[in-house]
Design a protein around this motif. Structure first.
Motif, PDB file in Angstrom:
ATOM      1  N   GLY A  13       0.525  -1.093  -0.014  1.00 39.01           N
ATOM      2  CA  GLY A  13       0.077   0.046   0.178  1.00 39.01           C
ATOM      3  C   GLY A  13       0.865   1.302  -0.115  1.00 39.01           C
ATOM      4  O   GLY A  13       0.711   2.476  -0.705  1.00 39.01           O
ATOM      5  N   VAL A  14       2.088   1.171   0.642  1.00 36.86           N
ATOM      6  CA  VAL A  14       2.772   2.215   0.700  1.00 36.86           C
ATOM      7  C   VAL A  14       3.502   2.596  -0.508  1.00 36.86           C
ATOM      8  O   VAL A  14       3.646   3.599  -0.869  1.00 36.86           O
ATOM      9  N   LEU A  15       4.094   1.560  -0.987  1.00 33.07           N
ATOM     10  CA  LEU A  15       4.571   1.471  -2.376  1.00 33.07           C
ATOM     11  C   LEU A  15       3.625   1.984  -3.430  1.00 33.07           C
ATOM     12  O   LEU A  15       4.206   2.734  -4.443  1.00 33.07           O
ATOM     13  N   TYR A  16       2.666   1.520  -3.282  1.00 35.80           N
ATOM     14  CA  TYR A  16       1.635   2.168  -4.377  1.00 35.80           C
ATOM     15  C   TYR A  16       1.557   3.556  -4.353  1.00 35.80           C
ATOM     16  O   TYR A  16       1.579   4.016  -5.334  1.00 35.80           O
ATOM     17  N   ALA A  17       1.354   3.989  -3.066  1.00 32.93           N
ATOM     18  CA  ALA A  17       1.127   5.603  -2.815  1.00 32.93           C
ATOM     19  C   ALA A  17       2.203   6.263  -3.285  1.00 32.93           C
ATOM     20  O   ALA A  17       2.548   7.302  -4.033  1.00 32.93           O
ATOM     21  N   LEU A  18       3.630   5.609  -2.959  1.00 35.74           N
ATOM     22  CA  LEU A  18       4.780   6.033  -3.565  1.00 35.74           C
ATOM     23  C   LEU A  18       4.830   6.186  -4.986  1.00 35.74           C
ATOM     24  O   LEU A  18       5.411   7.250  -5.576  1.00 35.74           O
ATOM     25  N   VAL A  19       4.600   5.109  -5.794  1.00 35.28           N
ATOM     26  CA  VAL A  19       4.700   5.232  -7.113  1.00 35.28           C
ATOM     27  C   VAL A  19       3.594   6.112  -7.601  1.00 35.28           C
ATOM     28  O   VAL A  19       4.014   6.794  -8.749  1.00 35.28           O
ATOM     29  N   MET A  20       2.593   6.213  -7.131  1.00 34.25           N
ATOM     30  CA  MET A  20       1.532   7.304  -7.678  1.00 34.25           C
ATOM     31  C   MET A  20       2.016   8.494  -7.332  1.00 34.25           C
ATOM     32  O   MET A  20       1.562   9.529  -8.118  1.00 34.25           O
ATOM     33  N   SER A  21       2.749   8.869  -6.435  1.00 30.19           N
ATOM     34  CA  SER A  21       3.466  10.079  -6.238  1.00 30.19           C
ATOM     35  C   SER A  21       4.237  10.610  -7.441  1.00 30.19           C
ATOM     36  O   SER A  21       4.331  11.877  -7.644  1.00 30.19           O
ATOM     37  N   LEU A  22       4.769   9.938  -8.240  1.00 26.84           N
ATOM     38  CA  LEU A  22       5.455  10.025  -9.231  1.00 26.84           C
ATOM     39  C   LEU A  22       4.504  10.768 -10.605  1.00 26.84           C
ATOM     40  O   LEU A  22       5.148  11.577 -11.417  1.00 26.84           O
ATOM     41  N   ILE A  23       3.203  10.519 -10.637  1.00 25.66           N
ATOM     42  CA  ILE A  23       2.043  11.278 -11.442  1.00 25.66           C
ATOM     43  C   ILE A  23       1.931  12.583 -10.989  1.00 25.66           C
ATOM     44  O   ILE A  23       1.601  12.875  -9.870  1.00 25.66           O
ATOM     45  N   ARG A  24       2.362  13.557 -11.843  1.00 22.89           N
ATOM     46  CA  ARG A  24       1.952  14.956 -11.415  1.00 22.89           C
ATOM     47  C   ARG A  24       0.715  15.396 -11.094  1.00 22.89           C
ATOM     48  O   ARG A  24      -0.252  14.812 -11.714  1.00 22.89           O
ATOM     49  N   GLU A  25       0.447  16.198 -10.286  1.00 25.50           N
ATOM     50  CA  GLU A  25      -0.824  16.904 -10.088  1.00 25.50           C
ATOM     51  C   GLU A  25      -0.930  18.146 -10.602  1.00 25.50           C
ATOM     52  O   GLU A  25       0.298  18.601 -11.217  1.00 25.50           O
ATOM     53  N   PRO A  26      -2.009  18.859 -10.861  1.00 21.19           N
ATOM     54  CA  PRO A  26      -3.111  18.870 -10.412  1.00 21.19           C
ATOM     55  C   PRO A  26      -4.058  17.664 -11.269  1.00 21.19           C
ATOM     56  O   PRO A  26      -3.502  17.510 -12.286  1.00 21.19           O
ATOM     57  N   ASP A  27      -4.886  17.026 -10.933  1.00 18.44           N
ATOM     58  CA  ASP A  27      -5.828  16.199 -11.416  1.00 18.44           C
ATOM     59  C   ASP A  27      -5.340  14.911 -11.989  1.00 18.44           C
ATOM     60  O   ASP A  27      -6.154  13.942 -11.921  1.00 18.44           O
ATOM     61  N   ARG A  28      -4.103  14.763 -12.625  1.00 22.35           N
ATOM     62  CA  ARG A  28      -3.753  13.604 -13.349  1.00 22.35           C
ATOM     63  C   ARG A  28      -3.846  12.602 -12.356  1.00 22.35           C
ATOM     64  O   ARG A  28      -4.173  11.430 -12.570  1.00 22.35           O
ATOM     65  N   ARG A  29      -3.200  12.656 -11.282  1.00 22.98           N
ATOM     66  CA  ARG A  29      -2.846  11.672 -10.148  1.00 22.98           C
ATOM     67  C   ARG A  29      -4.257  11.366  -9.487  1.00 22.98           C
ATOM     68  O   ARG A  29      -4.554  10.011  -9.276  1.00 22.98           O
ATOM     69  N   ARG A  30      -5.243  12.238  -9.317  1.00 21.02           N
ATOM     70  CA  ARG A  30      -6.555  11.761  -8.614  1.00 21.02           C
ATOM     71  C   ARG A  30      -7.271  11.027  -9.827  1.00 21.02           C
ATOM     72  O   ARG A  30      -7.925  10.016  -9.403  1.00 21.02           O
ATOM     73  N   ARG A  31      -7.242  11.393 -11.121  1.00 20.61           N
ATOM     74  CA  ARG A  31      -8.189  10.822 -12.059  1.00 20.61           C
ATOM     75  C   ARG A  31      -7.371   9.340 -12.234  1.00 20.61           C
ATOM     76  O   ARG A  31      -8.122   8.513 -12.664  1.00 20.61           O
ATOM     77  N   PHE A  32      -5.962   9.314 -12.418  1.00 15.80           N
ATOM     78  CA  PHE A  32      -5.697   7.948 -12.491  1.00 15.80           C
ATOM     79  C   PHE A  32      -5.837   7.057 -11.411  1.00 15.80           C
ATOM     80  O   PHE A  32      -6.170   5.735 -11.768  1.00 15.80           O
ATOM     81  N   ASN A  33      -6.149   7.436 -10.269  1.00 15.44           N
ATOM     82  CA  ASN A  33      -6.443   6.863  -9.121  1.00 15.44           C
ATOM     83  C   ASN A  33      -7.847   6.517  -9.149  1.00 15.44           C
ATOM     84  O   ASN A  33      -8.307   5.323  -8.616  1.00 15.44           O
ATOM     85  N   ALA A  34      -8.827   7.276  -9.790  1.00 20.15           N
ATOM     86  CA  ALA A  34     -10.135   6.934  -9.836  1.00 20.15           C
ATOM     87  C   ALA A  34     -10.135   5.661 -10.979  1.00 20.15           C
ATOM     88  O   ALA A  34     -11.256   4.810 -10.555  1.00 20.15           O
ATOM     89  N   ILE A  35      -9.619   5.843 -11.774  1.00 16.96           N
ATOM     90  CA  ILE A  35      -9.462   4.667 -12.808  1.00 16.96           C
ATOM     91  C   ILE A  35      -9.170   3.248 -12.190  1.00 16.96           C
ATOM     92  O   ILE A  35      -9.696   2.154 -12.352  1.00 16.96           O
ATOM     93  N   MET A  36      -8.132   3.228 -11.420  1.00 20.44           N
ATOM     94  CA  MET A  36      -7.444   2.230 -10.693  1.00 20.44           C
ATOM     95  C   MET A  36      -8.505   1.729  -9.857  1.00 20.44           C
ATOM     96  O   MET A  36      -8.716   0.465  -9.624  1.00 20.44           O
ATOM     97  N   VAL A  37      -9.115   2.526  -9.027  1.00 20.84           N
ATOM     98  CA  VAL A  37     -10.183   1.916  -7.915  1.00 20.84           C
ATOM     99  C   VAL A  37     -11.538   1.286  -8.630  1.00 20.84           C
ATOM    100  O   VAL A  37     -11.913   0.538  -8.261  1.00 20.84           O
ATOM    101  N   ALA A  38     -11.604   1.772  -9.673  1.00 18.49           N
ATOM    102  CA  ALA A  38     -12.458   1.538 -10.717  1.00 18.49           C
ATOM    103  C   ALA A  38     -12.355  -0.124 -11.187  1.00 18.49           C
ATOM    104  O   ALA A  38     -13.315  -1.146 -11.129  1.00 18.49           O
ATOM    105  N   GLY A  39     -11.128  -0.311 -11.673  1.00 17.33           N
ATOM    106  CA  GLY A  39     -10.741  -1.540 -11.903  1.00 17.33           C
ATOM    107  C   GLY A  39     -10.853  -2.610 -10.970  1.00 17.33           C
ATOM    108  O   GLY A  39     -11.320  -3.761 -10.841  1.00 17.33           O
ATOM    109  N   ALA A  40     -10.342  -2.115  -9.706  1.00 13.28           N
ATOM    110  CA  ALA A  40     -10.183  -2.911  -8.432  1.00 13.28           C
ATOM    111  C   ALA A  40     -12.013  -3.395  -8.278  1.00 13.28           C
ATOM    112  O   ALA A  40     -12.012  -4.441  -7.495  1.00 13.28           O
ATOM    113  N   GLY A  41     -12.420  -2.433  -8.300  1.00  9.31           N
ATOM    114  CA  GLY A  41     -14.079  -2.698  -8.143  1.00  9.31           C
ATOM    115  C   GLY A  41     -14.565  -3.898  -8.793  1.00  9.31           C
ATOM    116  O   GLY A  41     -15.568  -4.653  -8.284  1.00  9.31           O
TER     117      GLY A  41
END
Length: 137
Positions: A13-41
């Motif tokens: 979980g920490v590694l996930y957040a660390l890797v996601m930190s490489l995606i620049r904000e604003p918006d890109r990181r949040r939108r990418f994570n929305a797609i990731m959780v949709a897939g997990a669902g």
């Protein structure tokens, strides 16, 4: 149970957040994570043990993911929903990875770590570490 059954998912979980930190904000990181959780669902749809409830769960997470395109809070909520679903699957004996008995348990431990990061607004852990390192010097 071995210690790594509990420690490894936290580290993932920490590694996930660390890797996601490489995606620049604003918006890109949040939108990418929305797609990731949709897939997990939808992860349990192919072999879930709860019949039609699997579709209802996937729809609920998809709704949260959609709202998560504009809100970190909804992404965090979706990960928490997934945590509960993981626990149900673990106790039913129908793991997310059929040949890995404790895979749903691991997912249920990992997901809240990701959810907490999301509920904090998905901050860059890399920037956080850099700032703390700079203050310590």
């Amino acid at each position: 149970m071995q210690v790594m059954t509990y420690v490894a998912p936290i580290l993932i979980g920490v590694l996930y957040a660390l890797v996601m930190s490489l995606i620049r904000e604003p918006d890109r990181r949040r939108r990418f994570n929305a797609i990731m959780v949709a897939g997990a669902g939808a992860a349990y749809l192919s072999g879930g043990g709860f019949g039609g409830w699997e579709f209802l769960f996937a729809a609920a997470v998809t709704y949260c993911a959609y709202r998560g395109l504009e809100s970190w809070t909804f992404i965090g909520i979706a990960w928490l929903l997934h945590t509960g679903w993981d626990l149900l699957h673990h106790y039913k004996g129908n793991p997310i990875i059929p040949f890995a008995h404790d895979s749903s348990l691991g997912c249920a431990i990992c997901d809240p770590v990701i959810a907490l990061w999301c509920l904090r607004g998905g901050p860059s852990l890399i920037s956080l570490v850099r700032r703390r390192t700079a203050r310590a010097q």
